[in-house]
Design a protein around this motif. Structure first.
Motif, PDB file in Angstrom:
ATOM      1  N   SER A   1      69.756  15.564  59.593  1.00 52.65           N
ATOM      2  CA  SER A   1      69.734  14.475  58.860  1.00 52.65           C
ATOM      3  C   SER A   1      71.325  14.144  58.596  1.00 52.65           C
ATOM      4  CB  SER A   1      69.266  14.653  57.403  1.00 52.65           C
ATOM      5  OG  SER A   1      67.885  14.991  57.435  1.00 52.65           O
TER       6      SER A   1
ATOM      7  N   TYR B   1      56.505  10.988  66.401  1.00 56.65           N
ATOM      8  CA  TYR B   1      57.726  11.757  66.448  1.00 56.65           C
ATOM      9  C   TYR B   1      58.015  12.731  67.181  1.00 56.65           C
ATOM     10  CZ  TYR B   1      60.803  15.585  64.687  1.00 56.65           C
ATOM     11  OH  TYR B   1      61.834  16.532  64.422  1.00 56.65           O
TER      12      TYR B   1
ATOM     13  N   THR C   1      58.864  11.448  70.857  1.00 51.87           N
ATOM     14  CA  THR C   1      60.357  11.166  71.249  1.00 51.87           C
ATOM     15  C   THR C   1      61.238  12.307  71.721  1.00 51.87           C
ATOM     16  OG1 THR C   1      61.084  11.774  68.730  1.00 51.87           O
ATOM     17  CG2 THR C   1      60.236   9.406  69.262  1.00 51.87           C
TER      18      THR C   1
ATOM     19  N   PRO D   1      60.152  19.267  69.281  1.00 51.13           N
ATOM     20  CA  PRO D   1      60.806  18.490  67.965  1.00 51.13           C
ATOM     21  C   PRO D   1      61.293  19.651  67.017  1.00 51.13           C
ATOM     22  CG  PRO D   1      58.288  18.970  67.870  1.00 51.13           C
ATOM     23  CD  PRO D   1      58.759  19.319  69.336  1.00 51.13           C
TER      24      PRO D   1
ATOM     25  N   ARG E   1      65.007   7.111  59.486  1.00 45.36           N
ATOM     26  CA  ARG E   1      65.068   8.713  59.721  1.00 45.36           C
ATOM     27  C   ARG E   1      64.241   9.043  61.163  1.00 45.36           C
ATOM     28  NH1 ARG E   1      69.061  10.809  59.077  1.00 45.36           N
ATOM     29  NH2 ARG E   1      69.656   8.483  58.658  1.00 45.36           N
ATOM     30  N   TYR E   2      62.934   8.727  61.216  1.00 38.89           N
ATOM     31  CA  TYR E   2      62.231   9.116  62.448  1.00 38.89           C
ATOM     32  C   TYR E   2      61.223   8.005  62.849  1.00 38.89           C
ATOM     33  CZ  TYR E   2      63.137  13.473  59.533  1.00 38.89           C
ATOM     34  OH  TYR E   2      63.612  14.268  58.731  1.00 38.89           O
TER      35      TYR E   2
END
Length: 375
Positions: A106, A226, A229, A237, A282-283
């Motif tokens: 983050s 998510y 990606t 992830p 964020r995502y």
């Protein structure tokens, strides 16, 4: 009596004790967010992150906290020191493990030393070099700090400043998205309007949810998007599926998810957090290819939401020259680094001196590319 010790598990400190030291408006520092990372095994020794939160205690009362992790790699930090690690490996110098004071995965600036009294924050800083030496750590890296801590760090011997550049959108009291567009040059205004029309023309609409408004099947979809990606780049992830359910359970009021829908089915999503006067994107993820859907879901929907909710700032995440031409302004970020090896420290210090000048120059040049009307 004052003591400094480390926590290997956030669950060993009551949430109320931890959160009492977290300033308002910083959801990523709350016990709920950080414990969700640990309890979901997104952050764990098996993934190269071992929690090592530093706690300053006086007479049985917690006075200061540094959310921190012992790390055996440099992934998921967004302040890139892989080159330093590679140089150390060639020179036979141990770079890992290191201590990272940051929020995992983050790149959001905020407090890092959580202490109501600046004097207690200073005590932690002053104790860190000895702590590193005893703990077998090569150095400490405190990423994405805020101005109050920057002022303290600048006065401490051995700490080196590193600059970065992000792009944030500011709500200038806009009535709606059209009001924002009216402040842009004609060419950029037409470009953004066309991008939004292209998405709408594909039959896609959007729906916003709070964290407690999504069923588990919808969270399955969020995670799938998510994870995709990363999958398209051949990577695993960072976050596990369990993290999303734990986050929704522990901090539902801070979580916002926008779903993109086509023909009654979800096709993409973006997850954000709300804190204070800010929206933090964020995502994101999408399972099919749609023209311009990324810009709409990750940027324009967030700007719409911020205007409607009266939020003043939209931090849509790292990277971003594509954000710049859509009205996101360059913002300097800071991190601080303390290295025990004197030769490595000298080399990094020289590198950072040159890099800071380059980053400042880049940020100034970027301002010239903003789409706002001149005068």
């Amino acid at each position: 009596m004052t003591s400094l010790y480390s926590l290997a598990h956030l669950r060993d400190l009551p949430a109320a004790t931890w959160d009492a030291l977290v300033p308002p408006g910083h959801p990523f520092l709350r016990h709920g967010f950080l414990s969700a990372l640990e309890d979901s095994a997104s952050v764990a020794p098996s993934t190269g992150w071992a929690a090592e939160h530093l706690v300053l205690e006086r007479d049985g009362q917690v006075q200061a906290l540094l959310p921190a992790y012992r790390k055996w790699h440099s992934y998921g930090e967004y302040v890139f020191d892989h080159g330093w690690a590679d140089a150390c490996e060639r020179a036979g110098i141990a770079y890992y493990p290191k201590l990272l004071g940051a929020v995992p995965f983050s790149p959001v600036s905020g407090p890092r030393l959580l202490a109501p009294d600046p004097a207690d924050a200073l005590l932690v800083l002053q104790a860190l070099p000895q702590y590193l030496d005893k703990a077998g750590l090569s150095g400490a890296h405190i990423n994405f700090t805020e101005p109050q801590l920057d002022a303290q760090m600048a006065g401490q011997p051995g700490w080196m400043e590193r600059l970065g550049c992000q792009f944030h959108w500011r709500n200038q009291g806009y009535r709606d998205f059209q009001d924002f567009l009216d402040n842009l040059s004609s060419r950029k205004r037409k470009q953004m309007r066309k991008e939004r029309e292209q998405v709408a023309g594909q039959g896609i609409d959007f729906r916003w949810y709070r964290g407690d408004e999504l069923a588990e099947a919808q969270w399955d979809f969020v995670f799938l998007c998510y994870a995709n990606t990363y999958a398209v780049r051949g990577r695993a992830p960072y976050l596990t599926r369990a993290f999303f359910s734990l986050l929704a359970e522990r901090m539902p009021e801070a979580v916002r998810v926008v779903m993109a829908r086509q023909g009654g089915r979800d096709v993409a999503m973006a997850l954000s957090l709300v804190g204070g006067d800010s929206l933090f994107g964020r995502y994101w993820g999408c399972l099919d290819e749609f023209d311009r859907l990324h810009f709409e879901t990750c940027l324009y929907q967030g700007m719409d939401f911020a205007i409607a909710e009266g939020l003043q700032r939209f931090d849509a995440g790292a990277q971003g020259e594509h954000k710049l031409i859509r009205g996101f302004e360059p913002v300097l970020t800071r991190s601080w680094h303390y290295l025990l090896h004197p030769g490595l420290k000298r080399a990094v210090e020289d590198f950072l001196r040159q890099e800071r000048a380059g980053v400042r120059g880049y940020a100034e040049e970027a301002k010239q590319l903003l789409p706002y009307r001149k005068g």
